[in-house]
Design a protein around this motif. Structure first.
Motif, mmCIF file in Angstrom:
data_model
loop_
_atom_site.group_PDB
_atom_site.id
_atom_site.type_symbol
_atom_site.label_atom_id
_atom_site.label_comp_id
_atom_site.label_asym_id
_atom_site.label_seq_id
_atom_site.Cartn_x
_atom_site.Cartn_y
_atom_site.Cartn_z
ATOM 1 N N ALA A 1 0.850 -1.197 0.000
ATOM 2 C CA ALA A 1 0.000 0.000 0.000
ATOM 3 C C ALA A 1 0.881 1.241 0.000
ATOM 4 O O ALA A 1 1.984 1.244 0.568
ATOM 5 C CB ALA A 1 -0.922 0.012 1.214
ATOM 6 N N LEU B 1 0.741 5.369 0.841
ATOM 7 C CA LEU B 1 0.023 6.489 1.437
ATOM 8 C C LEU B 1 0.249 7.729 0.571
ATOM 9 O O LEU B 1 1.365 7.998 0.116
ATOM 10 C CB LEU B 1 0.523 6.757 2.854
ATOM 11 N N ALA C 1 0.879 -4.077 4.258
ATOM 12 C CA ALA C 1 0.034 -3.264 5.130
ATOM 13 C C ALA C 1 -1.242 -4.027 5.452
ATOM 14 O O ALA C 1 -1.808 -4.715 4.596
ATOM 15 C CB ALA C 1 -0.308 -1.947 4.451
ATOM 16 N N LEU D 1 -5.119 -3.842 6.190
ATOM 17 C CA LEU D 1 -6.158 -2.889 5.815
ATOM 18 C C LEU D 1 -7.531 -3.449 6.134
ATOM 19 O O LEU D 1 -7.802 -4.630 5.894
ATOM 20 C CB LEU D 1 -6.076 -2.575 4.319
ATOM 21 N N SER E 1 -5.037 2.420 14.716
ATOM 22 C CA SER E 1 -5.320 2.716 13.313
ATOM 23 C C SER E 1 -4.420 3.829 12.815
ATOM 24 O O SER E 1 -3.975 4.694 13.569
ATOM 25 C CB SER E 1 -6.789 3.101 13.134
ATOM 26 N N LEU F 1 -5.570 1.894 7.442
ATOM 27 C CA LEU F 1 -4.362 1.149 7.774
ATOM 28 C C LEU F 1 -4.379 0.795 9.263
ATOM 29 O O LEU F 1 -4.561 1.671 10.111
ATOM 30 C CB LEU F 1 -3.131 1.984 7.436
ATOM 31 N N GLN G 1 -2.212 -0.491 12.315
ATOM 32 C CA GLN G 1 -0.813 -0.613 12.697
ATOM 33 C C GLN G 1 -0.591 -1.687 13.755
ATOM 34 O O GLN G 1 0.507 -2.218 13.876
ATOM 35 C CB GLN G 1 -0.308 0.744 13.205
#
Length: 380
Positions: free
Chosen positions: A45, A47, A293, A295, A326, A335, A337
């Motif tokens: 992903a 950002l 990532a 998601l 998040s 995303l 974390q």
């Protein structure tokens, strides 16, 4: 008395029979609520950050004449596209034609004089060999010949200058682009190198300048320098999304100490002329990339004061509240974390039916991403 007793017994018997026909809610429990769940995605992903920029032309020329004179003609339509070399203004050429003819005559006179002096110098050389003239006379003839050659060279330069001035009476577009309004009209005097006639700006490609804060610069520096010309996406006022694609070709070499920002520049193709210098633009820039990532759909993430949590459905069909950390959003996804593992099933629809952890649910598996309508896909 016996009659009343019998009636009472009959009433009690009827009540007992009625009670035997009733059932309670416990005899038929409600089915578990139906919810939709989706598996946590684990994929690369990127950002993106969005910043405000301004469109600028790579080339902007303030057109001024190289010779002075009165404007004879304006040969363009204001606001139109012009090509390099097109005649835009004509300055009265008659004085410059006269100067050209005078320069041509001066050159012919100098050449004639040179021819005469070359012959005299040649005769002096032969006479010197027979000792008929002195060395001093010979040197004078050679000096006069060389001076005549210099005079011819000066006359040639004067003629070239006169011809250039005559050419400059036709003021041409130095670049291809869009011309502005005529600031001087026919009949007005234009002074060399002073009078502004019009402005021409190039149109294809265009530049988009924008600035980011220091934190974004530090986060994105590695990603943006990995490629030679990373792509950015640009949208103008009134446009949906970011339909224009540009290539980042410049990052300033220092931050602005006053604003704490750094300037970037993107190059955008503009064959259709949609971008105009001075427009504001929304620039979408890749800021950070994750090789893996986690998601989830943004609808699945709930808030409890300062905490974020989701409901996870286990293999036993019961829900479990799970606190998560998040990160930023990527379109409709968020995303995650910390707090989830790839493949876990998260409730994305029907959350209003869940009142606590541990309750059983009937889970229907759906996609984590919401499919886009065909009309939206066609519009992109």
């Amino acid at each position: 008395m016996t009659r009343f007793t019998n009636l009472a017994l009959l009433g009690l018997l009827a009540l007992a029979l009625a009670g035997c026909g009733r059932t309670t809610a416990a005899d038929h429990p409600q089915p578990p609520p139906a919810v939709e769940v989706a598996e946590v995605l684990a994929e690369p992903a990127t950002l993106w950050g969005e910043f405000t920029g301004r469109v600028a032309a790579p080339q902007t020329v303030e057109l001024r004449p190289r010779v002075s004179g009165y404007i004879d003609a304006v040969s363009f339509t204001e606001g139109d596209r012009v090509e390099q070399g097109d005649v835009l203004f004509t300055i009265d050429p008659r004085p410059y034609r006269a100067r050209e003819r005078a320069a041509e005559a001066a050159l012919e006179r100098a050449r004639s004089q040179l021819t005469l002096l070359e012959r005299q110098a040649e005769r002096a050389r032969r006479l010197l060999e027979s000792r008929a003239v002195s060395r001093e006379d010979y040197d004078e003839r050679v000096a006069e010949r060389d001076a005549a050659r210099a005079t011819v060279a000066a006359a040639q330069a004067a003629l070239e200058s006169a011809r250039l001035d005559l050419q400059y009476t036709r003021v041409r577009a130095p670049i291809s682009g869009r011309v502005g309004r005529a600031l001087v009209t026919r009949g007005n005097l234009a002074s060399a190198n002073e009078t502004l006639l019009t402005v021409v700006v190039s149109m294809d490609p265009m530049y988009v300048y924008f600035e980011t804060d220091q934190q974004t610069f530090v986060r994105s520096r590695g990603l943006l320098t990995r490629e030679r010309h990373p792509r950015v996406h640009i949208g103008l006022a009134g446009e949906v999304g970011h339909p224009h694609v540009g290539a980042l070709d410049f990052i300033d070499n220092r931050l602005n100490a006053r604003t704490g920002t750094i300037q970037y520049r993107a190059v955008v193709a503009n064959a259709d002329g949609r971008l105009v210098p001075g427009q504001f633009a929304r620039v979408r820039v890749p800021v950070e990339h994750f090789d893996r990532a986690l998601l989830v759909n943004g609808e699945a993430v709930l808030t409890d004061q300062d905490r974020r949590y989701v409901y996870v459905v286990g293999s036993d069909g019961r829900v479990e509240r799970r606190d998560v950390v998040s990160g930023p959003r990527l379109d409709e996804l968020v995303l995650i974390q910390a707090g989830l593992e790839p493949g876990e099933r998260v409730v994305v629809n029907g959350l209003q039916k869940i009142f606590s952890s541990g309750v059983p649910v009937r889970a229907e598996l759906v996609q984590m991403r919401v499919p886009e309508p065909t009309s939206q896909l066609a519009a992109r």
